[in-house]
Design a protein around this motif. Structure first.
Motif, PDB file in Angstrom:
ATOM      1  N   VAL A 161     -36.891 -32.358  20.684  1.00  0.00           N
ATOM      2  CA  VAL A 161     -36.387 -31.461  21.713  1.00  0.00           C
ATOM      3  C   VAL A 161     -35.114 -32.124  22.219  1.00  0.00           C
ATOM      4  O   VAL A 161     -35.143 -33.268  22.688  1.00  0.00           O
ATOM      5  N   LEU A 162     -33.988 -31.425  22.060  1.00  0.00           N
ATOM      6  CA  LEU A 162     -32.708 -32.016  22.430  1.00  0.00           C
ATOM      7  C   LEU A 162     -31.696 -30.939  22.772  1.00  0.00           C
ATOM      8  O   LEU A 162     -31.817 -29.801  22.346  1.00  0.00           O
ATOM      9  N   PRO A 163     -30.696 -31.305  23.555  1.00  0.00           N
ATOM     10  CA  PRO A 163     -29.618 -30.362  23.844  1.00  0.00           C
ATOM     11  C   PRO A 163     -28.793 -30.115  22.571  1.00  0.00           C
ATOM     12  O   PRO A 163     -28.336 -31.056  21.932  1.00  0.00           O
ATOM     13  N   ALA A 164     -28.641 -28.841  22.210  1.00  0.00           N
ATOM     14  CA  ALA A 164     -27.901 -28.511  20.988  1.00  0.00           C
ATOM     15  C   ALA A 164     -27.383 -27.079  21.054  1.00  0.00           C
ATOM     16  O   ALA A 164     -27.997 -26.209  21.674  1.00  0.00           O
ATOM     17  N   ARG A 165     -26.250 -26.861  20.360  1.00  0.00           N
ATOM     18  CA  ARG A 165     -25.661 -25.522  20.283  1.00  0.00           C
ATOM     19  C   ARG A 165     -24.807 -25.444  19.016  1.00  0.00           C
ATOM     20  O   ARG A 165     -24.153 -26.416  18.632  1.00  0.00           O
ATOM     21  N   PHE A 166     -24.811 -24.277  18.381  1.00  0.00           N
ATOM     22  CA  PHE A 166     -23.948 -24.025  17.234  1.00  0.00           C
ATOM     23  C   PHE A 166     -22.819 -23.117  17.681  1.00  0.00           C
ATOM     24  O   PHE A 166     -23.055 -22.052  18.253  1.00  0.00           O
ATOM     25  N   ASP A 167     -21.584 -23.563  17.458  1.00  0.00           N
ATOM     26  CA  ASP A 167     -20.398 -22.769  17.770  1.00  0.00           C
ATOM     27  C   ASP A 167     -19.746 -22.332  16.465  1.00  0.00           C
ATOM     28  O   ASP A 167     -19.246 -23.171  15.709  1.00  0.00           O
ATOM     29  N   PRO A 168     -19.763 -21.026  16.168  1.00  0.00           N
ATOM     30  CA  PRO A 168     -19.126 -20.563  14.936  1.00  0.00           C
ATOM     31  C   PRO A 168     -17.612 -20.647  15.043  1.00  0.00           C
ATOM     32  O   PRO A 168     -17.061 -20.656  16.140  1.00  0.00           O
ATOM     33  N   GLY A 169     -16.978 -20.736  13.898  1.00  0.00           N
ATOM     34  CA  GLY A 169     -15.517 -20.795  13.871  1.00  0.00           C
ATOM     35  C   GLY A 169     -15.074 -21.906  12.946  1.00  0.00           C
ATOM     36  O   GLY A 169     -15.873 -22.459  12.186  1.00  0.00           O
ATOM     37  N   TRP A 228     -31.124 -40.133  27.030  1.00  0.00           N
ATOM     38  CA  TRP A 228     -30.546 -40.952  28.092  1.00  0.00           C
ATOM     39  C   TRP A 228     -29.021 -41.022  28.022  1.00  0.00           C
ATOM     40  O   TRP A 228     -28.374 -41.577  28.903  1.00  0.00           O
ATOM     41  N   LEU A 229     -28.444 -40.425  26.995  1.00  0.00           N
ATOM     42  CA  LEU A 229     -27.000 -40.456  26.799  1.00  0.00           C
ATOM     43  C   LEU A 229     -26.454 -39.052  27.001  1.00  0.00           C
ATOM     44  O   LEU A 229     -26.890 -38.121  26.323  1.00  0.00           O
ATOM     45  N   SER A 230     -25.516 -38.877  27.922  1.00  0.00           N
ATOM     46  CA  SER A 230     -25.033 -37.532  28.230  1.00  0.00           C
ATOM     47  C   SER A 230     -23.934 -37.048  27.288  1.00  0.00           C
ATOM     48  O   SER A 230     -23.436 -35.951  27.457  1.00  0.00           O
ATOM     49  N   ASP A 231     -23.559 -37.829  26.310  1.00  0.00           N
ATOM     50  CA  ASP A 231     -22.524 -37.435  25.356  1.00  0.00           C
ATOM     51  C   ASP A 231     -23.165 -36.748  24.154  1.00  0.00           C
ATOM     52  O   ASP A 231     -24.363 -36.866  23.914  1.00  0.00           O
ATOM     53  N   HIS A 232     -22.369 -36.025  23.383  1.00  0.00           N
ATOM     54  CA  HIS A 232     -22.884 -35.322  22.208  1.00  0.00           C
ATOM     55  C   HIS A 232     -22.042 -35.659  20.978  1.00  0.00           C
ATOM     56  O   HIS A 232     -20.955 -36.218  21.087  1.00  0.00           O
ATOM     57  N   SER A 272     -24.307 -14.678  11.048  1.00  0.00           N
ATOM     58  CA  SER A 272     -24.602 -14.204   9.695  1.00  0.00           C
ATOM     59  C   SER A 272     -24.747 -15.384   8.757  1.00  0.00           C
ATOM     60  O   SER A 272     -24.119 -16.431   8.958  1.00  0.00           O
ATOM     61  N   THR A 273     -25.547 -15.197   7.713  1.00  0.00           N
ATOM     62  CA  THR A 273     -25.691 -16.232   6.695  1.00  0.00           C
ATOM     63  C   THR A 273     -24.313 -16.571   6.141  1.00  0.00           C
ATOM     64  O   THR A 273     -23.525 -15.687   5.822  1.00  0.00           O
ATOM     65  N   GLY A 274     -24.006 -17.859   6.083  1.00  0.00           N
ATOM     66  CA  GLY A 274     -22.723 -18.320   5.578  1.00  0.00           C
ATOM     67  C   GLY A 274     -21.706 -18.618   6.671  1.00  0.00           C
ATOM     68  O   GLY A 274     -20.679 -19.240   6.388  1.00  0.00           O
ATOM     69  N   ASP A 275     -21.972 -18.173   7.906  1.00  0.00           N
ATOM     70  CA  ASP A 275     -21.032 -18.488   9.001  1.00  0.00           C
ATOM     71  C   ASP A 275     -20.889 -20.000   9.129  1.00  0.00           C
ATOM     72  O   ASP A 275     -21.871 -20.728   9.137  1.00  0.00           O
ATOM     73  N   SER A 276     -19.646 -20.449   9.239  1.00  0.00           N
ATOM     74  CA  SER A 276     -19.373 -21.878   9.420  1.00  0.00           C
ATOM     75  C   SER A 276     -19.014 -22.143  10.868  1.00  0.00           C
ATOM     76  O   SER A 276     -18.572 -21.255  11.584  1.00  0.00           O
ATOM     77  N   GLY A 277     -19.197 -23.397  11.253  1.00  0.00           N
ATOM     78  CA  GLY A 277     -18.851 -23.773  12.609  1.00  0.00           C
ATOM     79  C   GLY A 277     -19.185 -25.226  12.864  1.00  0.00           C
ATOM     80  O   GLY A 277     -19.235 -26.042  11.939  1.00  0.00           O
ATOM     81  N   VAL A 278     -19.434 -25.533  14.123  1.00  0.00           N
ATOM     82  CA  VAL A 278     -19.715 -26.900  14.545  1.00  0.00           C
ATOM     83  C   VAL A 278     -21.043 -26.911  15.296  1.00  0.00           C
ATOM     84  O   VAL A 278     -21.268 -26.098  16.194  1.00  0.00           O
ATOM     85  N   LEU A 279     -21.909 -27.836  14.915  1.00  0.00           N
ATOM     86  CA  LEU A 279     -23.153 -28.069  15.633  1.00  0.00           C
ATOM     87  C   LEU A 279     -22.902 -29.191  16.622  1.00  0.00           C
ATOM     88  O   LEU A 279     -22.480 -30.282  16.244  1.00  0.00           O
ATOM     89  N   LEU A 280     -23.135 -28.909  17.892  1.00  0.00           N
ATOM     90  CA  LEU A 280     -23.010 -29.919  18.940  1.00  0.00           C
ATOM     91  C   LEU A 280     -24.417 -30.308  19.344  1.00  0.00           C
ATOM     92  O   LEU A 280     -25.245 -29.430  19.609  1.00  0.00           O
ATOM     93  N   ARG A 295     -26.161 -32.414  32.476  1.00  0.00           N
ATOM     94  CA  ARG A 295     -26.897 -31.235  32.008  1.00  0.00           C
ATOM     95  C   ARG A 295     -26.820 -30.091  33.010  1.00  0.00           C
ATOM     96  O   ARG A 295     -26.969 -28.934  32.646  1.00  0.00           O
ATOM     97  N   ALA A 296     -26.591 -30.395  34.282  1.00  0.00           N
ATOM     98  CA  ALA A 296     -26.514 -29.362  35.313  1.00  0.00           C
ATOM     99  C   ALA A 296     -25.189 -28.593  35.263  1.00  0.00           C
ATOM    100  O   ALA A 296     -25.084 -27.519  35.847  1.00  0.00           O
ATOM    101  N   ARG A 297     -24.199 -29.132  34.580  1.00  0.00           N
ATOM    102  CA  ARG A 297     -22.905 -28.440  34.461  1.00  0.00           C
ATOM    103  C   ARG A 297     -23.075 -27.124  33.717  1.00  0.00           C
ATOM    104  O   ARG A 297     -23.959 -26.965  32.880  1.00  0.00           O
ATOM    105  N   ALA A 298     -22.207 -26.177  33.993  1.00  0.00           N
ATOM    106  CA  ALA A 298     -22.283 -24.858  33.361  1.00  0.00           C
ATOM    107  C   ALA A 298     -22.082 -24.928  31.854  1.00  0.00           C
ATOM    108  O   ALA A 298     -22.641 -24.125  31.106  1.00  0.00           O
ATOM    109  N   ASP A 299     -21.292 -25.882  31.378  1.00  0.00           N
ATOM    110  CA  ASP A 299     -21.010 -25.959  29.941  1.00  0.00           C
ATOM    111  C   ASP A 299     -21.949 -26.925  29.208  1.00  0.00           C
ATOM    112  O   ASP A 299     -21.711 -27.276  28.062  1.00  0.00           O
ATOM    113  N   ALA A 300     -23.024 -27.343  29.878  1.00  0.00           N
ATOM    114  CA  ALA A 300     -23.970 -28.274  29.254  1.00  0.00           C
ATOM    115  C   ALA A 300     -24.676 -27.593  28.086  1.00  0.00           C
ATOM    116  O   ALA A 300     -24.876 -26.378  28.075  1.00  0.00           O
ATOM    117  N   LEU A 301     -25.051 -28.383  27.106  1.00  0.00           N
ATOM    118  CA  LEU A 301     -25.759 -27.861  25.935  1.00  0.00           C
ATOM    119  C   LEU A 301     -27.175 -27.452  26.325  1.00  0.00           C
ATOM    120  O   LEU A 301     -27.850 -28.177  27.061  1.00  0.00           O
TER     121      LEU A 301
END
Length: 191
Positions: free
Chosen positions: A26-34, A133-137, A119-127, A90-96
């Motif tokens: 269980v971890l903070p994560a997000r996929f940003d397409p592009g 204990w580390l607030s960086d990604h 969609s299948t095949g979309d490329s991007g960045v996984l953050l 994590r409380a920030r609006a842009d937190a993962l």
């Protein structure tokens, strides 16, 4: 067929996790397409620094017992400070967002609260934040392999990592090995 069986037999699940070390986390994560402009050198540096910090902050009680009490107090205070900073970040609006995930050196399955719209095949960045204990990604290039509805309205999104620099690939494998070893130790403690 049960949900667990459907997931285990899914082609993307097999491609990412068959015959390789994987961790359920269980971890903070997000996929940003592009455009996949992941900062791989920064991710490698962060994972190397994390490895050094975690080796020094070993969970092995015998090693901790060898540290002087003053050093143990400093380490405890540092843990508290890092915990507070992590909560503030994590409380920030842009937190993962925090997600359940399955992770291997090949890719990641994110469990989402709703369909992603990718969609299948979309490329991007996984953050993702590699340590609680580390607030960086870190940022990893990825592409969508598949998505499947799960139970209770959740969706499973499989992401395959793009080409990683050799140093980042090695650092990622070592990080996953440490996570796996920690999970095994925790399971033994709970028995």
């Amino acid at each position: 067929m049960g949900q667990a069986t459907a997931i285990a037999g899914h082609g993307a699940e097999i491609e990412l996790f068959s015959d390789t070390l994987s961790c359920d986390v269980v971890l903070p994560a997000r996929f940003d397409p592009g455009p996949a402009m992941a900062a791989q050198h920064a991710a490698e540096s962060l994972l190397h620094g994390l490895a050094i910090a975690e080796d020094v902050r070993s969970d092995d009680n015998e090693e901790r017992g060898e540290l002087p009490q003053s050093m143990q107090r400093v380490e405890a205070k540092l843990d508290l400070i890092l915990g507070v900073l992590g909560k503030l970040t994590r409380a920030r609006a842009d937190a993962l967002p925090v997600r359940h995930a399955r992770w291997s050196h090949r890719g990641l399955r994110l469990d989402l609260p709703a369909t992603s719209g990718f969609s299948t095949g979309d490329s991007g960045v996984l953050l993702l934040q590699p340590a609680d204990w580390l607030s960086d990604h870190i940022e990893l290039p990825a592409r969508v392999l598949a998505e499947m509805p799960g139970q209770d309205g959740h969706h499973h999104l499989w992401l395959r990592f793009g080409t990683l620099l050799p140093g980042l690939h090695d650092a990622l494998e070592r990080h996953l090995f440490r996570l796996h070893r920690r999970q095994i130790a925790e399971a033994r403690r709970l028995r």
